[in-house]
Design an enzyme around this catalytic site. Structure first.
Site, mmCIF file in Angstrom:
data_model
loop_
_atom_site.group_PDB
_atom_site.id
_atom_site.type_symbol
_atom_site.label_atom_id
_atom_site.label_comp_id
_atom_site.label_asym_id
_atom_site.label_seq_id
_atom_site.Cartn_x
_atom_site.Cartn_y
_atom_site.Cartn_z
ATOM 1 N N LYS A 1 31.230 32.474 -9.096
ATOM 2 C CA LYS A 1 31.652 33.864 -8.924
ATOM 3 C C LYS A 1 31.523 34.559 -10.262
ATOM 4 O O LYS A 1 31.577 33.913 -11.315
ATOM 5 C CB LYS A 1 33.127 33.920 -8.473
ATOM 6 C CG LYS A 1 33.515 35.233 -7.854
ATOM 7 C CD LYS A 1 33.043 35.275 -6.415
ATOM 8 C CE LYS A 1 33.558 36.434 -5.648
ATOM 9 N NZ LYS A 1 33.440 36.146 -4.198
HETATM 10 N N1 GLU Z 1 30.873 37.838 -1.998
HETATM 11 C C1 GLU Z 1 30.747 37.195 -0.719
HETATM 12 C C2 GLU Z 1 31.800 36.111 -0.569
HETATM 13 O O1 GLU Z 1 32.826 36.129 -1.196
HETATM 14 C C3 GLU Z 1 29.330 36.709 -0.471
HETATM 15 C C4 GLU Z 1 28.815 35.706 -1.419
HETATM 16 C C5 GLU Z 1 27.347 35.408 -1.236
HETATM 17 O O2 GLU Z 1 26.732 35.953 -0.333
HETATM 18 O O3 GLU Z 1 26.830 34.618 -2.038
HETATM 19 O O4 GLU Z 1 31.677 35.245 0.246
#
Ligand code: GLU
Length: 409
Positions: A102
């Site tokens: 993240k």
């Molecule tokens: N931000 C989204 C999540 O928390 C998508 C992450 C992604 O598609 O890699 O799942």
């Protein structure tokens, strides 16, 4: 409890039940790499501003790391670490060949011009490009980032490494994005809602939903649940809320949001405060905004029978305990909102193969993945008499743990 401690709390609870042992537990809980960078840009008025940027890569035992990038004033190392670990467990629950990561920048993007935001994004990629990549770590949209931001990331990364659409997902359709990605998290919530409601002898049709948040997740969830016959009795966004016991006219609400920029002031319901939506009289509550909004006190007042976590970490561990005592079923974030990363995976696959899938195929495959994950989590929950969240962690830790041991430590 900090965000990272909260995420770790659930992990530990499941790891202890599974008896994975202290060493493996430490190994699985510790991130591989924590990157913090200072991103300095020139504002349109010539002033220099510096922002903190983060990318935390939690685990890569099951594949390249995957997870969103958020632009928000509250982004910090602790929150990012918690969210990175959630991605490891989320990709494992839906069985995608990914690990978890993240990132984000501590910024209020509403205060920057489009050009400033572009400079900030590109500068961030300049500092990050060596540690991300289609086989290393693949960012995606999260809070306040969108397909345009992903397009800048792809473009900037490609300047260093050659044409690389698969470095990032959630791109615009015109630039290697996938059909169905925009609505994917909301659609995943719909599929999970259908499953759990069937399990409790109900269906989406006629069931009353309260939805907190009307961004990418909440708005699509509202639209799709209403199309399926669900009754949306309350919604909110950062500006305020609106409710109607008979159900809101969702298409008309979309039109109102398109014109005014908010659900606030929608004439087809009674105005309420954003927090009222969490305790609205409904069957299913869908928190689809910020993390940590459902505290112990809020949980005590929640009237829903089912909580479907559209956001990441909307319930604190204390709230989770209250729900367990009250017999409220909580479908955890790492299962409920996994539709987004699942279609991100489809986008990456299409990019690597230089092909484009029809939307029908995307949605069909998404349904298959979500149903299978729900089924697996449900089996664990029934056989081991555990809540859905702990069961999802048991499934994920089992998968990540096995991959870790098989690869060799
Ligand atoms: N931000 C989204 C999540 O928390 C998508 C992450 C992604 O598609 O890699 O799942």
């Amino acid at each position: 409890m900090t965000s990272a401690e909260a995420a770790n709390h659930y992990f530990k609870k499941a790891a202890r039940i599974m008896d994975v042992g202290e060493r493996i537990e430490t190994l699985l809980a510790t991130p591989l790499r924590e990157l913090k960078v200072q991103v300095s840009i020139e504002l349109d008025n010539g002033e220099i501003r510096t922002f903190s940027g983060y990318r935390i890569q939690h685990d890569n035992a099951r594949g390249p790391m995957k997870g969103g990038l958020r632009f928000h004033p509250e982004v910090d190392g602790d929150e990012t670490l918690g969210l990175a670990s959630l991605m490891t467990w989320k990709t494992a629950v839906v069985n995608l060949p990914y690990g978890g990561a993240k990132g984000g920048i501590q910024v209020d993007p509403g205060k920057l011009s489009l050009k400033e935001l572009e400079r900030l994004t590109r500068k961030f990629v300049d500092q990050l490009h060596d540690v991300i990549g289609p086989t290393r770590d693949i960012p995606a949209p999260d809070m306040n980032t969108n397909p345009q931001v992903m397009a800048w990331i792809m473009d900037q990364y490609s300047k260093y490494h050659g044409h690389s659409p698969a470095v990032v997902t959630g791109k615009p359709l015109e630039l290697y994005g996938s059909r169905g990605r925009e609505a994917a998290t909301g659609r995943g919530l719909l599929f999970v809602a259908r499953e759990i409601l069937r399990d409790v002898g109900m269906g989406v049709k006629g069931t009353r939903f309260a939805i907190q948040g009307f961004g990418n997740v909440g708005s699509h969830a509202a639209r799709l649940l209403a199309e399926d016959g669900g009754v949306v009795v309350a919604v909110s966004d950062v500006h305020g809320g609106i409710q109607s016991a008979r159900g809101l006219d969702v298409p008309a609400l979309f039109e109102h949001v398109r014109r005014s920029g908010s659900v606030k002031g929608f004439p087809g319901g009674t105005p309420c405060r954003g927090e009222d939506v969490l305790v609205a009289d409904c069957d299913v509550l869908v928190p689809a905004a910020l993390g940590g909004v459902i505290t112990r006190q809020v949980a005590a007042d929640v009237r829903a029978r089912i909580v479907l976590e559209g956001a990441n970490a909307p319930c604190t561990p204390e709230a989770d305990e209250v729900f367990e005592k009250k017999g409220v079923l909580v479908v955890p974030d790492i299962l409920a909102n996994a539709g987004g990363v699942t279609v991100s995976y489809f986008e990456w696959v299409q990019n690597l193969q230089h092909v484009t899938w029809e939307e029908e195929r995307v949605n069909g495959e998404l349904e298959r993945v979500m149903k299978e994950a729900y089924e697996k989590v449900g089996q664990i929950s029934r056989s081991r008499k555990l809540p859905l969240r702990t069961s999802a962690y048991v499934l994920a830790i089992g998968r990540v743990g096995k991959a870790t041991v098989l690869r060799g430590i």
